[in-house]
Every structure is written in structure tokens, then in C-alpha cells.
Design an enzyme around this catalytic site. Structure first.
Site, PDB file in Angstrom:
ATOM      1  N   SER A 148      -3.584 -29.410 -29.441  1.00 54.30           N
ATOM      2  CA  SER A 148      -3.947 -30.837 -29.424  1.00 54.30           C
ATOM      3  C   SER A 148      -3.841 -31.414 -30.826  1.00 54.30           C
ATOM      4  O   SER A 148      -4.016 -30.704 -31.823  1.00 54.30           O
ATOM      5  CB  SER A 148      -5.391 -30.989 -28.936  1.00 54.30           C
ATOM      6  N   TYR A 158     -14.012 -29.185 -29.961  1.00 58.58           N
ATOM      7  CA  TYR A 158     -12.792 -29.197 -29.137  1.00 58.58           C
ATOM      8  C   TYR A 158     -11.563 -28.968 -30.026  1.00 58.58           C
ATOM      9  O   TYR A 158     -10.716 -28.118 -29.744  1.00 58.58           O
ATOM     10  CB  TYR A 158     -12.666 -30.532 -28.387  1.00 58.58           C
TER      11      TYR A 158
HETATM   12  N1  LIG Z   1      -4.360 -35.700 -22.117  1.00 58.37           N
HETATM   13  C1  LIG Z   1      -4.345 -35.668 -23.429  1.00 58.37           C
HETATM   14  O1  LIG Z   1      -4.311 -36.710 -24.102  1.00 58.37           O
HETATM   15  C2  LIG Z   1      -4.342 -34.354 -24.152  1.00 58.37           C
HETATM   16  C3  LIG Z   1      -4.148 -34.370 -25.525  1.00 58.37           C
HETATM   17  C4  LIG Z   1      -4.110 -33.172 -26.222  1.00 58.37           C
HETATM   18  C5  LIG Z   1      -4.258 -31.981 -25.534  1.00 58.37           C
HETATM   19  N2  LIG Z   1      -4.471 -31.965 -24.183  1.00 58.37           N
HETATM   20  C6  LIG Z   1      -4.596 -30.651 -23.535  1.00 58.37           C
HETATM   21  O2  LIG Z   1      -3.641 -30.573 -22.500  1.00 58.37           O
HETATM   22  C7  LIG Z   1      -4.127 -29.748 -21.452  1.00 58.37           C
HETATM   23  C8  LIG Z   1      -4.041 -30.486 -20.136  1.00 58.37           C
HETATM   24  O3  LIG Z   1      -4.633 -31.758 -20.284  1.00 58.37           O
HETATM   25  P1  LIG Z   1      -4.723 -32.774 -19.049  1.00 58.37           P
HETATM   26  O4  LIG Z   1      -5.030 -34.104 -19.619  1.00 58.37           O
HETATM   27  O5  LIG Z   1      -3.575 -32.601 -18.165  1.00 58.37           O
HETATM   28  O6  LIG Z   1      -6.055 -32.188 -18.357  1.00 58.37           O
HETATM   29  P2  LIG Z   1      -6.684 -32.408 -16.904  1.00 58.37           P
HETATM   30  O7  LIG Z   1      -8.158 -32.335 -17.100  1.00 58.37           O
HETATM   31  O8  LIG Z   1      -6.077 -33.596 -16.237  1.00 58.37           O
HETATM   32  O9  LIG Z   1      -6.204 -31.102 -16.121  1.00 58.37           O
HETATM   33  C9  LIG Z   1      -6.622 -29.826 -16.547  1.00 58.37           C
HETATM   34  C10 LIG Z   1      -6.528 -28.879 -15.374  1.00 58.37           C
HETATM   35  O10 LIG Z   1      -6.965 -27.588 -15.828  1.00 58.37           O
HETATM   36  C11 LIG Z   1      -7.799 -27.022 -14.836  1.00 58.37           C
HETATM   37  N3  LIG Z   1      -8.708 -26.071 -15.459  1.00 58.37           N
HETATM   38  C12 LIG Z   1      -9.710 -26.335 -16.327  1.00 58.37           C
HETATM   39  N4  LIG Z   1     -10.362 -25.202 -16.643  1.00 58.37           N
HETATM   40  C13 LIG Z   1      -9.743 -24.200 -15.969  1.00 58.37           C
HETATM   41  C14 LIG Z   1      -9.964 -22.817 -15.888  1.00 58.37           C
HETATM   42  N5  LIG Z   1     -10.958 -22.220 -16.547  1.00 58.37           N
HETATM   43  N6  LIG Z   1      -9.124 -22.063 -15.125  1.00 58.37           N
HETATM   44  C15 LIG Z   1      -8.124 -22.653 -14.411  1.00 58.37           C
HETATM   45  N7  LIG Z   1      -7.889 -23.972 -14.441  1.00 58.37           N
HETATM   46  C16 LIG Z   1      -8.676 -24.739 -15.213  1.00 58.37           C
HETATM   47  C17 LIG Z   1      -8.522 -28.197 -14.212  1.00 58.37           C
HETATM   48  O11 LIG Z   1      -9.033 -27.882 -12.913  1.00 58.37           O
HETATM   49  C18 LIG Z   1      -7.438 -29.263 -14.203  1.00 58.37           C
HETATM   50  O12 LIG Z   1      -6.709 -29.260 -12.988  1.00 58.37           O
HETATM   51  C19 LIG Z   1      -5.544 -29.348 -21.852  1.00 58.37           C
HETATM   52  O13 LIG Z   1      -5.503 -28.068 -22.451  1.00 58.37           O
HETATM   53  C20 LIG Z   1      -5.935 -30.411 -22.867  1.00 58.37           C
HETATM   54  O14 LIG Z   1      -6.905 -29.945 -23.778  1.00 58.37           O
HETATM   55  C21 LIG Z   1      -4.515 -33.133 -23.474  1.00 58.37           C
END
Ligand SMILES: NC(=O)c1ccc[n+]([C@@H]2O[C@H](COP(=O)([O-])OP(=O)(O)OC[C@H]3O[C@@H](n4cnc5c(N)ncnc54)[C@H](O)[C@@H]3O)[C@@H](O)[C@H]2O)c1
Length: 253
Positions: A148, A158
């Protein structure tokens, strides 16, 4: 790009594949003819995401599991490898980043901080170890970890968990190079996935956007394109890298 009978079908495992980036990664890889295995702790949503890929003509299965569960991840990777004799791509995407886990350490307390690191950091190691035996020696095998922009900016538990993901990417790239597996990470900036759209206050969105250089809004497609490149032969000489896709928010050397 569909495959033909001379092109071996690749298999990709995507954790956190039920929604957000994970689902978008699955859709994009399936459109390239890759057999996609979505893994998520949300069993109904992950099966629905896989069914949607199949309905669109792709090949996909949805498997329930928590990335921190070593035994279950071994089963999941073995199941994923069955379709085409191994795994070619692992996307370590599952992560906790909801508002609940974006709080100061003093507010979250030890139990939540422990869970944050368990999922975001140990989950990456657990899935990597479970997938490795099925990826060794596969031509073009590669892993992408989702870090991230917060990793590069400091000041949050985080972000610290995602900084560990960036560090692990270099360590795992070195350790898995003899197996022919490349390991890279993507650090997304603010991308309006469903979780972010639903939870992040407008004022925070505006504050984060003001830190970007780019005037554009980050989109899921920007992260998908980075993933497609990193997992393709075009990036065959790229390993141990953390690619920032942040509109310039997390620029730095
Ligand atoms: N959206 C953003 O702006 C952003 C920015 C930087 C990093 N990220 C990272 O990208 C990744 C995905 O983000 P997103 O926005 O698509 O998230 P989201 O919350 O929409 O989806 C995450 C998915 O991971 C699953 N999950 C969570 N914990 C789990 C576990 N222990 N085992 C199995 N599945 C699990 C959840 O059920 C969910 O379906 C994450 O790692 C997040 O930290 C997102």
C-alpha cells in the site's frame, strides 16, 4: 487473449478474491484465458465471484478459506494445482484495511493489531509457503503481493503491516529465485473499491487526493494493469520490486 491448444493454460490463485481488487484481478486474468482460483474467507461471495467468471465464459473456482490458516491454505493450493498440474501465479491480495483496522494503535489495542499483522503479513507468508511446491519450476511463475501507499508514508499500524509486505517481497524474491519464481509487490494509492467507497469519509478522500501529484482518480483498472504486466513475460527481468501506483502520492527514493 484467449489460449489455443498449443498454449498451456495457466492457473492463478488470488486471495481476497471475492470483491475489490481480488475480484477485478480474477476477471482480468480469466479474460486472458487463465484458470482462476479465488480464495476468500467469505464463502458465499467468493463462490458468486467465481460463478460470474464462469457465466462470462471464463474458467474459475471459488474456495473458502482464511489466509492465516496454514492447513486450509495447503488444501486450497493442492486443489488449485489439480486443474492444470500446478500454479503459475499467486496474488497475495487479502488484507484488512477497513476503518476498524486503520485506527491508531492506542485505540485498536493489542488484539486488533495482532490480527492486522496476522492477516496482512503472516497471511502472505502462509500462502507463499503453501503455493511454492506447486509453482517450483513452472515457466514464468510469479507472485504479486499487495502492499500500500501507506507503507511508504509511515504513521499507521496498517502502513507498518504493508511495509512488512514490501520487505517480505524482497526476501521472498531472493529465496524463491532458485525455484524460478519472481516475486513483486504493488503499492496502490487510494482506489475507490467498494470497501473504501463505503467507509472512507469524504473529507479523508479529499485530503488523500490532495497529496497526489496526478489530478486523476485512481481506478481498479490501474492496479489490474500493473498486475497483468508484473505477471507477464514482459516483466521477466523484474523481481524483488515494489511498484507504486499512487498517482505520485507516495513518491520517494
Ligand atoms: N482499495 C485501496 O485503496 C487500497 C489501497 C492500498 C492497498 N490496498 C490493499 O489491497 C488489498 C485489497 O483491497 P480491497 O480494497 O480490494 O479490499 P476489500 O476489503 O474490498 O476486499 C478484501 C477481501 O479480502 C478478504 N479477506 C480479508 N481477510 C481475509 C482473510 N484472513 N482470509 C481470506 N480472505 C480475507 C475479504 O473477505 C474481502 O473479500 C488489501 O490488501 C488492501 O490492504 C487497497
Amino acid at each position: 487473449m484467449a489460449t489455443n491448444e498449443n498454449t498451456p493454460v495457466r492457473t492463478a490463485v488470488i486471495t481476497g478474491g471475492a470483491r475489490g481488487f481480488g475480484k477485478a484481478f480474477g476477471d482480468a486474468l480469466a479474460r486472458q484465458g487463465v484458470h482462476v482460483v479465488l480464495v476468500d474467507r467469505d464463502s458465499a461471495a467468493v463462490e458468486a465471484a467465481a460463478a460470474a467468471i464462469r457465466a462470462a465464459g471464463g474458467s474459475a473456482e471459488g474456495l473458502a478459506g482464511d489466509v492465516t490458516d496454514e492447513t486450509r491454505m495447503a488444501e486450497v493450493m493442492a486443489q488449485a494445482a489439480k486443474a492444470h498440474g500446478g500454479i503459475d501465479i499467486l496474488i497475495n491480495n487479502a488484507g484488512l484495511h477497513s476503518d476498524e483496522y486503520g485506527q491508531p494503535i492506542l485505540k485498536m489495542g493489542l488484539a486488533k493489531v495482532r490480527r492486522l499483522f496476522e492477516v496482512n503479513v503472516i497471511g502472505v507468508v502462509a500462502c507463499t509457503l503453501a503455493a511454492r511446491p506447486h509453482m517450483q519450476g513452472r515457466a514464468g511463475a510469479s507472485m504479486v503481493n499487495i502492499s500500500s501507499s501507506a507503507a511508504h508514508m509511515g504513521g499507521s499500524a496498517y502502513g507498518d503491516s504493508k511495509l512488512a509486505v514490501a520487505g517480505l517481497t524482497i526476501t521472498l524474491a531472493r529465496e524463491l529465485a532458485p525455484d524460478g519464481i519472481r516475486v513483486n509487490a504493488i503499492s496502490p494509492g487510494l482506489i475507490l473499491t467498494d470497501t473504501i467507497r463505503a467507509e472512507l469519509p469524504e473529507a479523508t478522500k479529499a485530503r488523500v487526493k490532495a497529496m497526489q501529484m496526478s489530478q486523476e482518480d485512481g481506478e481498479e483498472a490501474d492496479i489490474v494493469e500493473a498486475m497483468l504486466w508484473l505477471t507477464s513475460r514482459k516483466a521477466k527481468f523484474v523481481t524483488g520490486e515494489v511498484l507504486r501506483v499512487t498517482g505520485g502520492m507516495a513518491a520517494g527514493v
